[in-house]
Design a protein around this motif. Structure first.
Motif, PDB file in Angstrom:
ATOM      1  N   HIS A  89       3.034  -6.665 -15.948  1.00 57.11           N
ATOM      2  CA  HIS A  89       4.319  -6.551 -15.262  1.00 57.11           C
ATOM      3  C   HIS A  89       5.400  -7.476 -15.814  1.00 57.11           C
ATOM      4  N   PHE A  90       5.017  -8.600 -16.416  1.00 60.05           N
ATOM      5  CA  PHE A  90       6.035  -9.595 -16.752  1.00 60.05           C
ATOM      6  C   PHE A  90       6.050 -10.087 -18.196  1.00 60.05           C
ATOM      7  N   GLN A  91       5.082  -9.719 -18.998  1.00 59.68           N
ATOM      8  CA  GLN A  91       5.064 -10.182 -20.385  1.00 59.68           C
ATOM      9  C   GLN A  91       5.438  -9.038 -21.322  1.00 59.68           C
ATOM     10  N   ALA A  92       6.663  -9.083 -21.796  1.00 55.65           N
ATOM     11  CA  ALA A  92       7.148  -8.046 -22.715  1.00 55.65           C
ATOM     12  C   ALA A  92       6.542  -8.260 -24.097  1.00 55.65           C
ATOM     13  N   ASN A  93       6.333  -7.157 -24.797  1.00 60.45           N
ATOM     14  CA  ASN A  93       5.843  -7.246 -26.168  1.00 60.45           C
ATOM     15  C   ASN A  93       6.438  -6.125 -26.997  1.00 60.45           C
ATOM     16  N   LYS A  94       6.424  -6.339 -28.298  1.00 56.39           N
ATOM     17  CA  LYS A  94       6.918  -5.329 -29.237  1.00 56.39           C
ATOM     18  C   LYS A  94       5.717  -4.613 -29.833  1.00 56.39           C
ATOM     19  N   ARG A  95       5.797  -3.314 -29.912  1.00 49.50           N
ATOM     20  CA  ARG A  95       4.744  -2.546 -30.561  1.00 49.50           C
ATOM     21  C   ARG A  95       5.077  -2.376 -32.035  1.00 49.50           C
ATOM     22  N   MET A  96       4.037  -2.365 -32.848  1.00 49.40           N
ATOM     23  CA  MET A  96       4.242  -2.071 -34.256  1.00 49.40           C
ATOM     24  C   MET A  96       4.451  -0.562 -34.383  1.00 49.40           C
ATOM     25  N   ILE A  97       5.507  -0.167 -35.072  1.00 51.79           N
ATOM     26  CA  ILE A  97       5.796   1.264 -35.191  1.00 51.79           C
ATOM     27  C   ILE A  97       5.538   1.796 -36.593  1.00 51.79           C
ATOM     28  N   ALA A  98       5.420   0.881 -37.569  1.00 51.86           N
ATOM     29  CA  ALA A  98       5.145   1.343 -38.935  1.00 51.86           C
ATOM     30  C   ALA A  98       4.546   0.203 -39.754  1.00 51.86           C
TER      31      ALA A  98
END
Length: 168
Positions: free
Chosen positions: A88-97
């Motif tokens: 709910h509170f820890q944002a993360n970036k996904r690898m897209i390439a």
């Protein structure tokens, strides 16, 4: 190499005896769950689990050996709260390439980090009913309260584990 259809419910534990045993195998068979296993000594065979172990388990619980059975209920409580906190509170970036440039691998990530909770709300294949339940649950949560509970439980886990070693 033949591609097999992926069943709806599937588990893929590593080769440790804590996972591969007759009880788990029987339970999977009874519940129509397909079970495969990682190959021994192939560290990347189950890389998603290993990545999560490093990202979550080691980061939040640490590297100490927790071999006292009295710590298990505390760890279960800890992980339950940690799961809510992270989702709910820890944002993360996904690898897209991932692109190879010469001998290097260049990874590209989403421009804006978002929480798993936000990802669920943005999905079209999740029903409004589920989204509404998530919104209601989210409205009751306070990240500071969750963090304080995690800190208290972690202190208790460390203390119980230390005291358990003194008892033996």
């Amino acid at each position: 190499r033949e591609t097999l259809p992926v069943p709806l419910v599937h588990i893929h534990p590593d080769s440790g005896t804590e996972f591969l045993n007759g009880i788990l195998f029987g339970w999977c068979k009874e519940h129509d769950i397909t079970m495969t296993r990682s190959e021994p000594y192939k560290k990347n065979d189950n890389h998603f689990v290993e990545e999560r172990n490093n990202h979550v388990v080691r980061k939040y619980v640490g590297y100490a050996r927790l071999d006292c059975r009295h710590v298990i209920p505390l760890l279960n409580d800890y992980y339950e709260i940690l799961s809510v906190y992270l989702n709910h509170f820890q944002a993360n970036k996904r690898m897209i390439a991932k692109t190879r440039v010469g001998s290097k691998i260049v990874k590209t990530y989403e421009p804006t980090p978002i929480t798993p909770y936000q990802r669920m709300l943005a999905r079209d294949d999740v029903s409004e009913e589920v989204k509404e339940t998530l919104r209601r649950d989210h409205a009751t949560l306070n990240p500071l309260v969750l963090k304080r509970k995690l800190d208290t439980l972690k202190r208790d886990i460390i203390r119980f584990n230390r005291d358990c070693g003194n008892r033996s």
